[in-house]
Design a protein around this motif. Structure first.
Motif, PDB file in Angstrom:
ATOM      1  N   LEU A 116       5.785   8.289  42.250  1.00  0.00           N
ATOM      2  CA  LEU A 116       6.445   8.413  41.011  1.00  0.00           C
ATOM      3  C   LEU A 116       7.162   9.779  41.200  1.00  0.00           C
ATOM      4  O   LEU A 116       8.360   9.858  40.725  1.00  0.00           O
ATOM      5  CB  LEU A 116       5.255   8.679  39.984  1.00  0.00           C
ATOM      6  CG  LEU A 116       6.008   8.773  38.411  1.00  0.00           C
ATOM      7  CD1 LEU A 116       7.065   7.466  38.057  1.00  0.00           C
ATOM      8  CD2 LEU A 116       5.058   8.779  37.346  1.00  0.00           C
ATOM      9  N   ALA A 117       6.816  10.828  41.710  1.00  0.00           N
ATOM     10  CA  ALA A 117       7.359  12.128  41.657  1.00  0.00           C
ATOM     11  C   ALA A 117       8.447  11.952  42.823  1.00  0.00           C
ATOM     12  O   ALA A 117       9.774  12.429  42.495  1.00  0.00           O
ATOM     13  CB  ALA A 117       6.383  13.156  42.370  1.00  0.00           C
TER      14      ALA A 117
ATOM     15  N   ASP B  89      10.145   9.353  43.771  1.00  0.00           N
ATOM     16  CA  ASP B  89      11.037   8.345  43.266  1.00  0.00           C
ATOM     17  C   ASP B  89      12.004   9.014  41.985  1.00  0.00           C
ATOM     18  O   ASP B  89      13.191   8.548  41.949  1.00  0.00           O
ATOM     19  CB  ASP B  89      10.245   6.998  42.383  1.00  0.00           C
ATOM     20  CG  ASP B  89      11.368   5.944  42.163  1.00  0.00           C
ATOM     21  OD1 ASP B  89      12.032   5.612  43.122  1.00  0.00           O
ATOM     22  OD2 ASP B  89      11.060   5.274  40.980  1.00  0.00           O
ATOM     23  N   ARG B  90      11.327   9.599  41.364  1.00  0.00           N
ATOM     24  CA  ARG B  90      12.128  10.395  40.343  1.00  0.00           C
ATOM     25  C   ARG B  90      13.074  11.857  40.893  1.00  0.00           C
ATOM     26  O   ARG B  90      14.138  11.998  40.403  1.00  0.00           O
ATOM     27  CB  ARG B  90      11.240  10.828  39.287  1.00  0.00           C
ATOM     28  CG  ARG B  90      10.636   9.781  38.404  1.00  0.00           C
ATOM     29  CD  ARG B  90       9.990  10.420  37.078  1.00  0.00           C
ATOM     30  NE  ARG B  90       9.401   9.274  36.481  1.00  0.00           N
ATOM     31  CZ  ARG B  90       9.926   8.538  35.651  1.00  0.00           C
ATOM     32  NH1 ARG B  90      11.005   9.120  34.915  1.00  0.00           N
ATOM     33  NH2 ARG B  90       9.141   7.548  34.906  1.00  0.00           N
ATOM     34  N   ASN B  91      12.452  12.000  41.867  1.00  0.00           N
ATOM     35  CA  ASN B  91      13.013  13.407  42.609  1.00  0.00           C
ATOM     36  C   ASN B  91      12.965  13.202  44.159  1.00  0.00           C
ATOM     37  O   ASN B  91      11.768  13.741  44.465  1.00  0.00           O
ATOM     38  CB  ASN B  91      12.443  14.854  42.034  1.00  0.00           C
ATOM     39  CG  ASN B  91      13.048  15.858  42.627  1.00  0.00           C
ATOM     40  OD1 ASN B  91      14.201  15.953  43.412  1.00  0.00           O
ATOM     41  ND2 ASN B  91      12.555  17.045  42.626  1.00  0.00           N
TER      42      ASN B  91
ATOM     43  N   ALA C  92       6.964   5.901  47.397  1.00  0.00           N
ATOM     44  CA  ALA C  92       7.967   5.510  46.584  1.00  0.00           C
ATOM     45  C   ALA C  92       8.119   4.149  46.559  1.00  0.00           C
ATOM     46  O   ALA C  92       8.656   3.700  45.684  1.00  0.00           O
ATOM     47  CB  ALA C  92       9.123   6.409  47.150  1.00  0.00           C
TER      48      ALA C  92
ATOM     49  N   TRP D 205       4.383   2.576  44.512  1.00  0.00           N
ATOM     50  CA  TRP D 205       3.735   3.651  43.447  1.00  0.00           C
ATOM     51  C   TRP D 205       3.611   2.756  42.212  1.00  0.00           C
ATOM     52  O   TRP D 205       2.473   2.918  41.739  1.00  0.00           O
ATOM     53  CB  TRP D 205       4.530   4.580  43.000  1.00  0.00           C
ATOM     54  CG  TRP D 205       5.777   4.480  42.344  1.00  0.00           C
ATOM     55  CD1 TRP D 205       7.041   3.997  42.821  1.00  0.00           C
ATOM     56  CD2 TRP D 205       6.050   4.320  40.805  1.00  0.00           C
ATOM     57  NE1 TRP D 205       8.142   4.083  41.916  1.00  0.00           N
ATOM     58  CE2 TRP D 205       7.544   3.832  40.571  1.00  0.00           C
ATOM     59  CE3 TRP D 205       5.278   4.484  39.872  1.00  0.00           C
ATOM     60  CZ2 TRP D 205       8.079   3.843  39.447  1.00  0.00           C
ATOM     61  CZ3 TRP D 205       5.586   4.298  38.403  1.00  0.00           C
ATOM     62  CH2 TRP D 205       7.188   4.110  38.446  1.00  0.00           C
TER      63      TRP D 205
END
Length: 84
Positions: A25-26, A28-30, A52, A55
């Protein structure tokens, strides 16, 4: 004894899937979340890409697996203490 070991294994697998969920999640977002300035680590980059990619399924399976295994383990432990 056998049930206690299998419960621990399921809790461990659930925790591993939760870690994959959080890292994925981390990343994928950044996308630069795991990168350090002036340093490139191929293994860490590949781990981030793997997390990624999976997740969402890891979270869908890992969180309930961990919670259910933990609750079952606590219920078994309570029953064993009541027997004594």
């Amino acid at each position: 004894m056998k049930g206690r070991n299998s419960g621990a294994v399921l809790i461990f697998i659930g925790l591993m899937l939760i870690v994959i969920f959080a890292v994925g999640l981390a990343v994928d977002r950044n996308p630069g979340a795991l990168n350090r300035p002036y340093h490139y680590d191929f293994a860490l980059d590949q781990f981030g890409a793997f997390c990624a990619g999976v997740w969402l399924p890891a979270g869908i399976v890992g969180i309930p697996l961990f919670l259910i295994s933990l609750i079952v383990s606590l219920v078994r432990e309570k029953k064993e203490k009541e027997k004594e």
